[in-house]
Write a protein that holds these residues in place. Structure first.
Motif, PDB file in Angstrom:
ATOM      1  N   GLY A  20      56.251 -22.416 -23.196  1.00  0.00           N
ATOM      2  CA  GLY A  20      55.148 -21.643 -23.554  1.00  0.00           C
ATOM      3  C   GLY A  20      53.878 -22.534 -23.752  1.00  0.00           C
ATOM      4  N   GLN A  21      52.620 -22.111 -23.835  1.00  0.00           N
ATOM      5  CA  GLN A  21      51.746 -23.092 -24.019  1.00  0.00           C
ATOM      6  C   GLN A  21      51.006 -22.914 -25.371  1.00  0.00           C
ATOM      7  N   GLY A  22      51.234 -24.183 -26.058  1.00  0.00           N
ATOM      8  CA  GLY A  22      50.656 -24.132 -27.243  1.00  0.00           C
ATOM      9  C   GLY A  22      49.096 -24.472 -27.521  1.00  0.00           C
ATOM     10  N   GLY A  23      48.488 -23.759 -28.582  1.00  0.00           N
ATOM     11  CA  GLY A  23      46.966 -23.934 -28.566  1.00  0.00           C
ATOM     12  C   GLY A  23      46.386 -25.080 -29.436  1.00  0.00           C
ATOM     13  N   ALA A  24      46.892 -25.906 -30.182  1.00  0.00           N
ATOM     14  CA  ALA A  24      46.242 -26.687 -30.994  1.00  0.00           C
ATOM     15  C   ALA A  24      45.737 -27.775 -29.968  1.00  0.00           C
ATOM     16  N   PRO A  25      45.930 -28.701 -28.969  1.00  0.00           N
ATOM     17  CA  PRO A  25      45.143 -29.256 -28.321  1.00  0.00           C
ATOM     18  C   PRO A  25      43.956 -28.683 -27.567  1.00  0.00           C
ATOM     19  N   LEU A  26      44.140 -27.484 -27.089  1.00  0.00           N
ATOM     20  CA  LEU A  26      42.851 -26.795 -26.610  1.00  0.00           C
ATOM     21  C   LEU A  26      41.825 -26.501 -27.787  1.00  0.00           C
ATOM     22  N   GLY A  27      42.208 -26.495 -28.795  1.00  0.00           N
ATOM     23  CA  GLY A  27      41.279 -26.353 -30.038  1.00  0.00           C
ATOM     24  C   GLY A  27      40.724 -27.515 -30.493  1.00  0.00           C
ATOM     25  N   GLY A  28      41.126 -28.702 -29.726  1.00  0.00           N
ATOM     26  CA  GLY A  28      40.307 -30.044 -30.138  1.00  0.00           C
ATOM     27  C   GLY A  28      40.940 -31.060 -31.110  1.00  0.00           C
ATOM     28  N   HIS A  29      42.306 -30.791 -30.907  1.00  0.00           N
ATOM     29  CA  HIS A  29      43.363 -31.622 -32.021  1.00  0.00           C
ATOM     30  C   HIS A  29      43.024 -33.113 -31.692  1.00  0.00           C
ATOM     31  N   ARG A  30      42.386 -33.956 -32.294  1.00  0.00           N
ATOM     32  CA  ARG A  30      42.288 -35.391 -32.237  1.00  0.00           C
ATOM     33  C   ARG A  30      41.381 -35.571 -31.203  1.00  0.00           C
ATOM     34  N   ALA A  31      40.974 -34.730 -30.311  1.00  0.00           N
ATOM     35  CA  ALA A  31      39.873 -35.159 -29.114  1.00  0.00           C
ATOM     36  C   ALA A  31      39.498 -33.930 -28.505  1.00  0.00           C
ATOM     37  N   PRO A  32      38.057 -33.910 -28.225  1.00  0.00           N
ATOM     38  CA  PRO A  32      37.300 -32.479 -27.993  1.00  0.00           C
ATOM     39  C   PRO A  32      37.981 -32.039 -26.497  1.00  0.00           C
ATOM     40  N   THR A  33      37.960 -30.645 -26.320  1.00  0.00           N
ATOM     41  CA  THR A  33      38.363 -30.135 -24.950  1.00  0.00           C
ATOM     42  C   THR A  33      37.282 -29.270 -24.618  1.00  0.00           C
ATOM     43  N   PRO A  34      36.516 -29.596 -23.686  1.00  0.00           N
ATOM     44  CA  PRO A  34      35.602 -28.812 -23.152  1.00  0.00           C
ATOM     45  C   PRO A  34      36.173 -27.433 -22.628  1.00  0.00           C
ATOM     46  N   TRP A  35      35.272 -26.231 -22.351  1.00  0.00           N
ATOM     47  CA  TRP A  35      35.856 -25.060 -21.760  1.00  0.00           C
ATOM     48  C   TRP A  35      36.304 -25.152 -20.319  1.00  0.00           C
ATOM     49  N   PRO A  36      35.617 -25.830 -19.523  1.00  0.00           N
ATOM     50  CA  PRO A  36      36.220 -26.067 -18.163  1.00  0.00           C
ATOM     51  C   PRO A  36      37.819 -26.827 -18.114  1.00  0.00           C
ATOM     52  N   GLN A  37      37.948 -27.668 -18.823  1.00  0.00           N
ATOM     53  CA  GLN A  37      39.116 -28.304 -19.071  1.00  0.00           C
ATOM     54  C   GLN A  37      40.074 -27.426 -19.516  1.00  0.00           C
ATOM     55  N   ALA A  38      39.949 -26.516 -20.614  1.00  0.00           N
ATOM     56  CA  ALA A  38      40.822 -25.566 -21.135  1.00  0.00           C
ATOM     57  C   ALA A  38      41.134 -24.603 -20.152  1.00  0.00           C
ATOM     58  N   GLU A  39      39.918 -24.110 -19.483  1.00  0.00           N
ATOM     59  CA  GLU A  39      40.321 -22.944 -18.608  1.00  0.00           C
ATOM     60  C   GLU A  39      41.152 -23.372 -17.209  1.00  0.00           C
ATOM     61  N   ALA A  40      40.937 -24.753 -16.913  1.00  0.00           N
ATOM     62  CA  ALA A  40      42.026 -25.251 -15.866  1.00  0.00           C
ATOM     63  C   ALA A  40      43.251 -25.437 -16.603  1.00  0.00           C
ATOM     64  N   VAL A  41      43.677 -25.551 -17.476  1.00  0.00           N
ATOM     65  CA  VAL A  41      44.989 -25.903 -18.215  1.00  0.00           C
ATOM     66  C   VAL A  41      45.542 -24.435 -18.225  1.00  0.00           C
ATOM     67  N   MET A  42      44.681 -23.377 -18.597  1.00  0.00           N
ATOM     68  CA  MET A  42      45.353 -22.213 -18.899  1.00  0.00           C
ATOM     69  C   MET A  42      45.613 -21.540 -17.604  1.00  0.00           C
TER      70      MET A  42
END
Length: 337
Positions: A20-42
């Motif tokens: 599965g895909q966990g959501g903590a890193p895409l919430g900015g855990h320890r480093a920011p995650t901009p939306w285009p990066q998060a969308e690409a991961v999802m």
């Protein structure tokens, strides 16, 4: 698209992919995650057959739920399983943001623990709004335990098992959610919760891994007895099983102590003897237990997710597991492939 085996959540009708895909890193855990990066991961996760997604209000103070909802609304709701968490309400931020915060560039809110009946119901409704979805499949009470609450654990546990459990049970009985459980860092609090009520699933972070199998003594046998399933979060124990025993590496969200570094170095050597990367063994090990239904490492980038999928599918010789047991680096009763 690569298909994953689907496994049931407890005795419910829900089934989740084993990865599965966990959501903590895409919430900015320890480093920011901009939306285009998060969308690409999802999008990459979906294209590669992942159909189980886990998030929480705490991850980026609402940011992860927004990202997950934005990405998942592209797909038919019946084609994926989504879990989120309750136990914290998000209030508008009134104190200055601390740049040392665990979450980098979060939304302008701050969390407030509330495990009571009204708090759980409010949190559930708020999550639906942030996700922009009309359904949540699995609802988990988040971060109960002595490690998170210290001397306040008994107070929070009482509120959760009396008011919170009543709220989740009502939502499950009404068909508004399909399964209920806990999302925690301690198996002991799951054992405590089982004395209070009927839970379908526990999301356990870092407590049944290639490095730790204490949960085999009592917790996992009890889950098997009850038909309760386990989602394994944090399969890399906060980083050390991904990177190996390197200076400054984290274990259980803190710098790893020497004893842990020494043990991981020995596990890593056994893996190297079999020409297997340490994180490949770490990702695959938990799913060999019959009560474990999914492993959710959480990936911050497409490259990271691609690497995790490759590790998850790496062939591992049976001799690796037997050598770990022979060296005293894994419990003898730990199930292996």
């Amino acid at each position: 698209m690569s298909q994953f085996e689907s496994r049931p959540i407890g005795r419910t009708q829900l089934k989740v992919t084993g990865f599965g895909q966990g959501g903590a890193p895409l919430g900015g855990h320890r480093a920011p995650t901009p939306w285009p990066q998060a969308e690409a991961v999802m999008d990459f996760a979906w294209a590669n057959g992942i159909r189980y997604y886990d998030t929480a209000p705490f991850y980026g103070y609402g940011l992860s739920e927004h990202y997950f909802g934005n990405a998942l609304r592209k797909h038919r709701r019946e084609d994926f399983v989504l879990s989120t968490k309750v136990g914290r309400l998000l209030r508008p931020r009134v104190t200055p943001y601390d740049p040392s915060d665990l979450w980098k560039e979060p939304l302008p809110f701050e969390p407030e623990f509330d495990y009571g009946y009204d708090g759980m119901m409010r949190s559930f409704e708020d999550s639906l709004q942030r996700l922009g979805l009309n359904k949540i499949d699995i609802l988990l009470m988040h971060d109960l335990g002595v490690g998170d609450h210290g001397d306040s654990h008994a107070k929070h546990m009482k509120a959760a098992m009396e008011g919170g459990y009543k709220a989740l049970s009502e939502l499950r009985a009404a068909g508004k959610i399909g399964a209920i459980g806990l999302g925690v860092n301690e198996w002991q609090v799951c054992m405590e919760a089982m004395d209070y009520g009927d839970f379908d699933v526990f999301l356990l972070a870092g407590r049944y891994t290639l490095l730790e199998q204490e949960a085999l003594t009592s917790f996992l046998p009890e889950c098997q007895k009850r038909g309760t399933t386990i989602v394994i979060g944090g399969p890399f124990n906060s980083g050390i099983l991904a990177t190996g025993a390197k200076p400054g590496v984290h274990y259980d969200y803190k710098p790893a102590p020497q004893a842990i570094l020494d043990k991981v170095a020995k596990i890593e050597q056994v893996c190297a003897d079999h020409k297997v990367a340490l994180p490949a063994a770490a990702l695959q090990f938990p799913l060999t237990h019959p009560s474990v239904c999914s492993v959710i490492p959480g990936s911050r980038s497409v490259d990271e997710l691609k690497r995790n999928l490759e590790l998850f599918r790496t062939p591992i010789p049976k001799a690796l597991w037997s050598d770990l047991k022979s060296a005293g680096l894994m419990r003898q009763d730990a199930p292996t492939p």
